[in-house]
Design a protein around this motif. Structure first.
Motif, PDB file in Angstrom:
ATOM      1  N   ILE A   4       0.849  -1.188   0.000  1.00  9.05           N
ATOM      2  CA  ILE A   4       0.000   0.000   0.000  1.00  9.05           C
ATOM      3  C   ILE A   4       0.885   1.239   0.000  1.00  9.05           C
ATOM      4  CG2 ILE A   4      -1.699   1.378   1.270  1.00  9.05           C
ATOM      5  CD1 ILE A   4      -2.962  -1.199   2.185  1.00  9.05           C
ATOM      6  N   ARG A   5       0.581   2.103  -0.936  1.00 10.00           N
ATOM      7  CA  ARG A   5       1.290   3.381  -1.034  1.00 10.00           C
ATOM      8  C   ARG A   5       0.245   4.479  -0.949  1.00 10.00           C
ATOM      9  NH1 ARG A   5       4.984   5.240  -6.179  1.00 10.00           N
ATOM     10  NH2 ARG A   5       6.802   5.179  -4.836  1.00 10.00           N
ATOM     11  N   LEU A   6       0.484   5.441  -0.079  1.00  8.09           N
ATOM     12  CA  LEU A   6      -0.357   6.629  -0.003  1.00  8.09           C
ATOM     13  C   LEU A   6       0.431   7.764  -0.636  1.00  8.09           C
ATOM     14  CD1 LEU A   6      -2.842   8.220   0.934  1.00  8.09           C
ATOM     15  CD2 LEU A   6      -1.687   8.519   3.156  1.00  8.09           C
ATOM     16  N   ILE A   7      -0.120   8.321  -1.699  1.00  9.86           N
ATOM     17  CA  ILE A   7       0.530   9.414  -2.411  1.00  9.86           C
ATOM     18  C   ILE A   7      -0.258  10.680  -2.100  1.00  9.86           C
ATOM     19  CG2 ILE A   7       1.242  10.290  -4.658  1.00  9.86           C
ATOM     20  CD1 ILE A   7       0.977   7.294  -5.613  1.00  9.86           C
ATOM     21  N   VAL A   8       0.441  11.661  -1.564  1.00  9.28           N
ATOM     22  CA  VAL A   8      -0.213  12.891  -1.128  1.00  9.28           C
ATOM     23  C   VAL A   8       0.490  14.084  -1.760  1.00  9.28           C
ATOM     24  CG1 VAL A   8      -0.936  14.233   0.869  1.00  9.28           C
ATOM     25  CG2 VAL A   8      -0.689  11.767   1.077  1.00  9.28           C
ATOM     26  N   VAL A   9      -0.289  15.001  -2.309  1.00  6.82           N
ATOM     27  CA  VAL A   9       0.279  16.241  -2.823  1.00  6.82           C
ATOM     28  C   VAL A   9       0.351  17.229  -1.662  1.00  6.82           C
ATOM     29  CG1 VAL A   9       0.013  18.152  -4.439  1.00  6.82           C
ATOM     30  CG2 VAL A   9      -0.648  15.831  -5.123  1.00  6.82           C
ATOM     31  N   LEU A  37       4.241   8.683   0.101  1.00  7.10           N
ATOM     32  CA  LEU A  37       5.020   9.471  -0.842  1.00  7.10           C
ATOM     33  C   LEU A  37       4.396  10.854  -0.936  1.00  7.10           C
ATOM     34  CD1 LEU A  37       7.197   9.748  -3.072  1.00  7.10           C
ATOM     35  CD2 LEU A  37       5.492   8.830  -4.672  1.00  7.10           C
ATOM     36  N   GLU A  38       5.170  11.867  -0.634  1.00 11.23           N
ATOM     37  CA  GLU A  38       4.691  13.246  -0.722  1.00 11.23           C
ATOM     38  C   GLU A  38       5.214  13.887  -1.993  1.00 11.23           C
ATOM     39  OE1 GLU A  38       6.168  14.826   2.951  1.00 11.23           O
ATOM     40  OE2 GLU A  38       4.362  14.231   4.030  1.00 11.23           O
ATOM     41  N   LEU A  92      -5.584 -11.211  -3.178  1.00  7.43           N
ATOM     42  CA  LEU A  92      -5.158 -11.450  -4.553  1.00  7.43           C
ATOM     43  C   LEU A  92      -3.700 -11.049  -4.778  1.00  7.43           C
ATOM     44  CD1 LEU A  92      -8.318 -10.112  -6.439  1.00  7.43           C
ATOM     45  CD2 LEU A  92      -7.631 -12.507  -6.136  1.00  7.43           C
ATOM     46  N   GLY A  93      -3.079 -10.509  -3.738  1.00  9.87           N
ATOM     47  CA  GLY A  93      -1.692 -10.077  -3.849  1.00  9.87           C
ATOM     48  C   GLY A  93      -1.525  -8.769  -4.601  1.00  9.87           C
ATOM     49  N   GLU A  94      -2.591  -8.009  -4.697  1.00  9.34           N
ATOM     50  CA  GLU A  94      -2.527  -6.756  -5.439  1.00  9.34           C
ATOM     51  C   GLU A  94      -1.872  -5.660  -4.605  1.00  9.34           C
ATOM     52  OE1 GLU A  94      -6.449  -5.802  -6.810  1.00  9.34           O
ATOM     53  OE2 GLU A  94      -6.482  -7.480  -8.201  1.00  9.34           O
ATOM     54  N   HIS A  95      -1.001  -4.918  -5.230  1.00 17.53           N
ATOM     55  CA  HIS A  95      -0.395  -3.751  -4.615  1.00 17.53           C
ATOM     56  C   HIS A  95      -1.286  -2.562  -4.955  1.00 17.53           C
ATOM     57  CE1 HIS A  95       3.439  -5.782  -3.702  1.00 17.53           C
ATOM     58  NE2 HIS A  95       3.051  -6.547  -4.703  1.00 17.53           N
ATOM     59  N   MET A  96      -1.527  -1.714  -3.976  1.00 15.58           N
ATOM     60  CA  MET A  96      -2.476  -0.624  -4.159  1.00 15.58           C
ATOM     61  C   MET A  96      -1.851   0.718  -3.863  1.00 15.58           C
ATOM     62  SD  MET A  96      -5.792  -2.255  -2.344  1.00 15.58           S
ATOM     63  CE  MET A  96      -4.837  -3.156  -1.139  1.00 15.58           C
ATOM     64  N   ALA A  97      -2.298   1.717  -4.588  1.00 20.49           N
ATOM     65  CA  ALA A  97      -1.884   3.090  -4.326  1.00 20.49           C
ATOM     66  C   ALA A  97      -3.136   3.941  -4.169  1.00 20.49           C
ATOM     67  CB  ALA A  97      -1.023   3.619  -5.459  1.00 20.49           C
ATOM     68  N   PHE A  98      -3.149   4.725  -3.125  1.00 17.65           N
ATOM     69  CA  PHE A  98      -4.226   5.661  -2.853  1.00 17.65           C
ATOM     70  C   PHE A  98      -3.654   7.068  -3.019  1.00 17.65           C
ATOM     71  CE2 PHE A  98      -5.275   1.828  -0.627  1.00 17.65           C
ATOM     72  CZ  PHE A  98      -6.650   1.713  -0.734  1.00 17.65           C
ATOM     73  N   ALA A  99      -4.402   7.944  -3.668  1.00 19.26           N
ATOM     74  CA  ALA A  99      -3.909   9.293  -3.938  1.00 19.26           C
ATOM     75  C   ALA A  99      -4.819  10.346  -3.326  1.00 19.26           C
ATOM     76  CB  ALA A  99      -3.796   9.531  -5.442  1.00 19.26           C
ATOM     77  N   ILE A 100      -4.182  11.320  -2.683  1.00 15.45           N
ATOM     78  CA  ILE A 100      -4.882  12.491  -2.162  1.00 15.45           C
ATOM     79  C   ILE A 100      -4.280  13.701  -2.868  1.00 15.45           C
ATOM     80  CG2 ILE A 100      -5.343  13.940  -0.141  1.00 15.45           C
ATOM     81  CD1 ILE A 100      -5.040  11.437   1.607  1.00 15.45           C
ATOM     82  N   GLY A 101      -5.114  14.454  -3.533  1.00 15.50           N
ATOM     83  CA  GLY A 101      -4.644  15.631  -4.249  1.00 15.50           C
ATOM     84  C   GLY A 101      -4.313  16.771  -3.306  1.00 15.50           C
ATOM     85  N   SER A 102      -3.971  17.897  -3.870  1.00 13.88           N
ATOM     86  CA  SER A 102      -3.677  19.089  -3.069  1.00 13.88           C
ATOM     87  C   SER A 102      -4.983  19.639  -2.486  1.00 13.88           C
ATOM     88  CB  SER A 102      -3.004  20.145  -3.950  1.00 13.88           C
ATOM     89  OG  SER A 102      -3.927  20.653  -4.893  1.00 13.88           O
ATOM     90  N   SER A 103      -4.859  20.725  -1.765  1.00 14.88           N
ATOM     91  CA  SER A 103      -6.061  21.345  -1.198  1.00 14.88           C
ATOM     92  C   SER A 103      -7.002  21.843  -2.295  1.00 14.88           C
ATOM     93  CB  SER A 103      -5.679  22.495  -0.261  1.00 14.88           C
ATOM     94  OG  SER A 103      -4.911  23.444  -0.956  1.00 14.88           O
TER      95      SER A 103
END
Length: 152
Positions: A4-9, A37-38, A92-103
């Protein structure tokens, strides 16, 4: 690659947000591999900024099979539903990324490309608080999946 990767702007500026993030990362660490990841905010203003951020988000999401944009207009679920959804993908062994945009949000072009959108709530929250709500819900989901008492 992390499951799991959380990508945040953007990066939080308030010490209280950073402290809560550290707290939840510590709780999550024994349960699942998580990377945060920022990305820097986009250059320019308005449309130009959102396009720049969309490009950076697209690149950061590209390695992941399962991509989710956290967006107020996304589908809603309760904590148990999120846990079930998350567990089925992890099984299922899936790798996931969740993204949060900027304000300022996420550009509609990227929203059209990434079909999976999930809402943290029907309410509106400050940008920095969304990352904490997601981390708390991720910890709660993992606790539910492991039969822990945190959810109760």
């Amino acid at each position: 690659m992390y499951p799991i990767r959380l990508i945040v702007v953007g990066r939080p500026k308030q010490e209280s947000i950073l402290s809560l993030e550290k707290h939840y990362k510590k709780l999550i660490k024994p349960l699942i591999r998580l990377e945060i990841l920022e990305l820097t905010e986009g250059k320019g203003q308005g449309e130009r900024q959102l396009l720049d951020e969309a490009s950076n988000l697209r690149n950061a999401l590209s390695a992941y099979k399962w991509k989710v944009i956290l967006d107020a207009g996304g589908r809603t679920t309760d904590s148990e539903g999120f846990a079930k959804w998350l567990g089925s993908r992890l099984d299922l062994g899936e790798h996931m990324a969740f993204a949060i945009g900027s304000s300022n949000g996420i550009h509609s072009i990227l929203k059209a490309e990434i079909k999976e959108r999930m809402s943290l709530s029907q309410m509106t929250f400050p940008h920095d608080l969304c990352r904490i709500i997601f981390l708390e819900q991720l910890y709660r989901a993992m606790s539910i999946l492991r039969g822990g008492s945190y959810h109760k």
